[in-house]
Design an enzyme around this catalytic site. Structure first.
Site, PDB file in Angstrom:
ATOM      1  N   ASP A  68      -2.948  -6.171   9.788  1.00  0.00           N
ATOM      2  CA  ASP A  68      -2.289  -7.429  10.093  1.00  0.00           C
ATOM      3  C   ASP A  68      -2.739  -8.398   9.024  1.00  0.00           C
ATOM      4  O   ASP A  68      -3.884  -8.330   8.551  1.00  0.00           O
ATOM      5  CB  ASP A  68      -2.623  -7.939  11.494  1.00  0.00           C
ATOM      6  CG  ASP A  68      -1.595  -8.961  11.978  1.00  0.00           C
ATOM      7  OD1 ASP A  68      -0.388  -8.767  11.709  1.00  0.00           O
ATOM      8  OD2 ASP A  68      -1.985  -9.951  12.613  1.00  0.00           O
ATOM      9  N   PHE A 147       7.158 -10.178  -1.299  1.00  0.00           N
ATOM     10  CA  PHE A 147       7.816 -10.442  -0.019  1.00  0.00           C
ATOM     11  C   PHE A 147       7.052 -11.534   0.706  1.00  0.00           C
ATOM     12  O   PHE A 147       5.997 -11.979   0.267  1.00  0.00           O
ATOM     13  CB  PHE A 147       7.925  -9.167   0.828  1.00  0.00           C
ATOM     14  CG  PHE A 147       6.608  -8.547   1.222  1.00  0.00           C
ATOM     15  CD1 PHE A 147       6.056  -8.766   2.474  1.00  0.00           C
ATOM     16  CD2 PHE A 147       5.921  -7.718   0.344  1.00  0.00           C
ATOM     17  CE1 PHE A 147       4.853  -8.183   2.842  1.00  0.00           C
ATOM     18  CE2 PHE A 147       4.717  -7.127   0.706  1.00  0.00           C
ATOM     19  CZ  PHE A 147       4.184  -7.365   1.957  1.00  0.00           C
ATOM     20  N   LYS A 170      -0.039  -7.359  -8.744  1.00  0.00           N
ATOM     21  CA  LYS A 170      -0.369  -7.905  -7.428  1.00  0.00           C
ATOM     22  C   LYS A 170      -1.401  -7.019  -6.735  1.00  0.00           C
ATOM     23  O   LYS A 170      -2.374  -7.520  -6.163  1.00  0.00           O
ATOM     24  CB  LYS A 170       0.889  -8.030  -6.565  1.00  0.00           C
ATOM     25  CG  LYS A 170       0.615  -8.574  -5.175  1.00  0.00           C
ATOM     26  CD  LYS A 170       1.860  -8.598  -4.308  1.00  0.00           C
ATOM     27  CE  LYS A 170       1.512  -8.934  -2.875  1.00  0.00           C
ATOM     28  NZ  LYS A 170       2.643  -8.849  -1.957  1.00  0.00           N
TER      29      LYS A 170
END
Length: 193
Positions: A68, A147, A170
């Site tokens: 998460d 995203f 990234k």
């Protein structure tokens, strides 16, 4: 070693697959026959990560990991945080970014951080791994890659947003990669020791 990544998010799957290598056979939720929406009701990032992994282990008996993540903005008292994916009331990234920028209008403190927590359930034994990257929220989106909040997040020490970086660039610095690096090191130690 077979492991299930407890996600339906294709972007996350692509990022994580690049890290695991040949020692691990990564399965998706659909590979194990799970079509359920995994619960995320604990109110915390570590709690939601644990809840998703527990769900897969309890219902499918498969060693797995779940993550998460959230964006925490200092001047917004940590918002959107655990609600990052649904900040605007939907999973629409453009609407989430729009709400974030609206809430930051006139704010000079734009410090933010991305946090990810992976929960690994290996044969039912739990381990958690955390990754954080500090940065700033820009006044407007830049870049077409990535995203979520990537177009407005400028990591400290860099002049390009996550959305302006290649997936490899990234991955070298992201919160997810930092947590994943710790988890992969642990897994390799278990497999190869």
């Amino acid at each position: 070693m077979e492991l299930c990544f407890a996600t339906n998010n294709q972007h996350k799957l692509e990022e994580v697959s690049a890290w695991l290598g040949d020692a691990f056979q990564l399965k998706t939720l659909s590979d194990i026959g799970c079509t359920d929406e995994l619960p995320e009701t604990t109110g915390t990032i570590p709690g939601n990560s644990r809840q998703k992994a527990d769900y897969v282990w309890i219902n499918f008996g498969v060693s797995c990991f779940a993550d998460d993540s959230g964006l925490e903005v200092e001047s917004l008292n940590g918002e959107p945080g655990v609600d990052s994916a649904f900040y605007s009331g939907s999973r629409d990234a453009a609407n989430n970014i729009k709400k974030l920028l609206t809430n930051l209008e006139g704010e000079t403190n734009r410090k933010a951080r991305f946090i990810t927590v992976f929960t690994l359930l290996l044969h039912g034994i739990e381990h958690q791994f955390e990754g954080i990257v500090e940065g700033q929220i820009l006044l407007e989106p830049r870049g077409a890659g990535g995203f979520g909040y990537d177009p407005v997040f400028l990591p400290d020490g860099h002049d390009r947003t996550f959305a302006e970086m290649s997936i490899q660039e990234k991955n070298a610095i992201s919160h997810r990669s930092r947590a994943l690096t710790k988890m992969v090191a642990y897994l390799k130690e278990q497999v190869f020791s």
